[in-house]
Design a protein around this motif. Structure first.
Motif, mmCIF file in Angstrom:
data_model
loop_
_atom_site.group_PDB
_atom_site.id
_atom_site.type_symbol
_atom_site.label_atom_id
_atom_site.label_comp_id
_atom_site.label_asym_id
_atom_site.label_seq_id
_atom_site.Cartn_x
_atom_site.Cartn_y
_atom_site.Cartn_z
ATOM 1 N N ASN A 115 3.974 9.920 -9.801
ATOM 2 C CA ASN A 115 3.351 10.107 -11.113
ATOM 3 C C ASN A 115 2.586 11.428 -11.183
ATOM 4 O O ASN A 115 2.587 12.089 -12.223
ATOM 5 N N GLN A 116 1.946 11.778 -10.071
ATOM 6 C CA GLN A 116 1.198 13.034 -10.037
ATOM 7 C C GLN A 116 2.158 14.217 -10.155
ATOM 8 O O GLN A 116 1.888 15.198 -10.853
ATOM 9 N N GLU A 174 0.829 -1.211 0.000
ATOM 10 C CA GLU A 174 0.000 0.000 0.000
ATOM 11 C C GLU A 174 0.860 1.257 0.000
ATOM 12 O O GLU A 174 0.576 2.217 -0.722
ATOM 13 N N SER A 196 4.085 5.729 -5.409
ATOM 14 C CA SER A 196 4.127 5.743 -6.871
ATOM 15 C C SER A 196 3.106 6.714 -7.439
ATOM 16 O O SER A 196 3.379 7.440 -8.401
ATOM 17 N N ALA A 197 1.922 6.740 -6.824
ATOM 18 C CA ALA A 197 0.881 7.655 -7.288
ATOM 19 C C ALA A 197 1.315 9.104 -7.112
ATOM 20 O O ALA A 197 1.071 9.951 -7.979
ATOM 21 N N ARG A 198 1.963 9.396 -5.999
ATOM 22 C CA ARG A 198 2.430 10.762 -5.755
ATOM 23 C C ARG A 198 3.520 11.152 -6.747
ATOM 24 O O ARG A 198 3.557 12.283 -7.239
ATOM 25 N N HIS A 211 3.901 1.573 -1.102
ATOM 26 C CA HIS A 211 4.563 1.692 -2.402
ATOM 27 C C HIS A 211 3.601 2.256 -3.448
ATOM 28 O O HIS A 211 3.976 3.114 -4.255
ATOM 29 N N ALA A 212 2.360 1.782 -3.416
ATOM 30 C CA ALA A 212 1.356 2.269 -4.371
ATOM 31 C C ALA A 212 1.079 3.758 -4.153
ATOM 32 O O ALA A 212 0.957 4.532 -5.104
ATOM 33 N N THR A 213 0.992 4.157 -2.889
ATOM 34 C CA THR A 213 0.752 5.568 -2.570
ATOM 35 C C THR A 213 1.907 6.433 -3.041
ATOM 36 O O THR A 213 1.716 7.502 -3.639
#
Length: 237
Positions: A232-233, A222, A228-230, A224-226
């Motif tokens: 990419n944003q 979780e 990665s999303a930040r 890592h996903a958070t």
């Protein structure tokens, strides 16, 4: 067809023995916090807590006992209330805990539960109870019961505490303490010594690696996903 789940390599970590067997160990006395679950003047759960504190001190631990008097009901006041802040500071300070509750109507008391409810799962980005040790005890007005220690174990697991195998349940507690609140010699007293010995041993064994013992792959996925999303944003901006 659904895709077969795969381990997320970025969040996967092999167990490194060096993290579980550190070269250096803490040398200070184990820090143990004791909570009890009654406000009565002649409180047998408090007497049990105090007896446990004497035993722990004899075993070389540093002990603090929280007084639940004047602790407000959960969520009835802000978290900066002096008694709430005192409790949370003690939970942060300690490396292990012992909980001592009476059994009332077949369950722990509201006083006991209120203290635990005031302890957050996360405090300032830190989980104050995660990986710390816990011993559970109860006192009974009648015949021996294990309802309360079983409930306390459930709470300990929920708080991510390492609850030790041994436990104490004192039957007919009113007959086990003298007028000064000291416990009389008995198998019940011997069991409390057993439990406190085990608590100190488990605390010494785990306090330097407690974060590793409860580190979870699912939560790293979780995180890592958070992250990665930040990232990419941020790139999109």
């Amino acid at each position: 067809m659904t895709d077969t789940p795969q381990i997320t390599d970025a969040a996967f970590a092999r167990i490194d023995p060096d993290t579980l067997f550190p070269a250096t160990r803490s040398t200070h006395a184990p820090r143990i916090l004791i909570l009890y679950g009654s406000l009565r003047e002649r409180s047998f759960s408090r007497f049990t807590a105090e007896e446990a504190g004497r035993i722990l001190t004899r075993l070389g631990a540093e002990v603090k006992i929280f007084d639940p008097h004047d602790l407000p009901a959960p969520d009835s006041v802000p978290a900066d209330h002096p008694k709430v802040a005192e409790l949370r500071d003690l939970v942060t300070w300690c490396e292990g805990m012992a909980w001592s509750s009476p059994e009332r109507h077949g369950a722990m008391t509201g006083i006991m539960k209120s203290q635990i409810d005031w302890i957050p799962l996360s405090l300032g980005g830190v989980r104050p109870t995660q990986g710390k040790t816990l011993a559970v005890m109860q006192v009974c007005g009648g015949s021996q019961s294990f309802n309360t220690v079983n409930q306390l174990r459930i709470l300990g697991r929920w708080m991510r505490l390492l609850t030790i195998p041994n436990q104490s349940s004192v039957a007919k507690a009113w007959d086990e303490f003298d007028e000064d609140g000291r416990m009389r010699p008995s198998p019940y007293y011997n069991r409390i010594v057993d439990v406190m010995e085990e608590l100190v041993k488990f605390t010494l064994l785990t306090r330097d690696i407690r974060d590793h013992l409860v580190d979870r792959y699912s939560e790293r996925v979780e995180d890592h996903a958070t992250l990665s999303a930040r990232v990419n944003q941020a790139k999109a901006v």
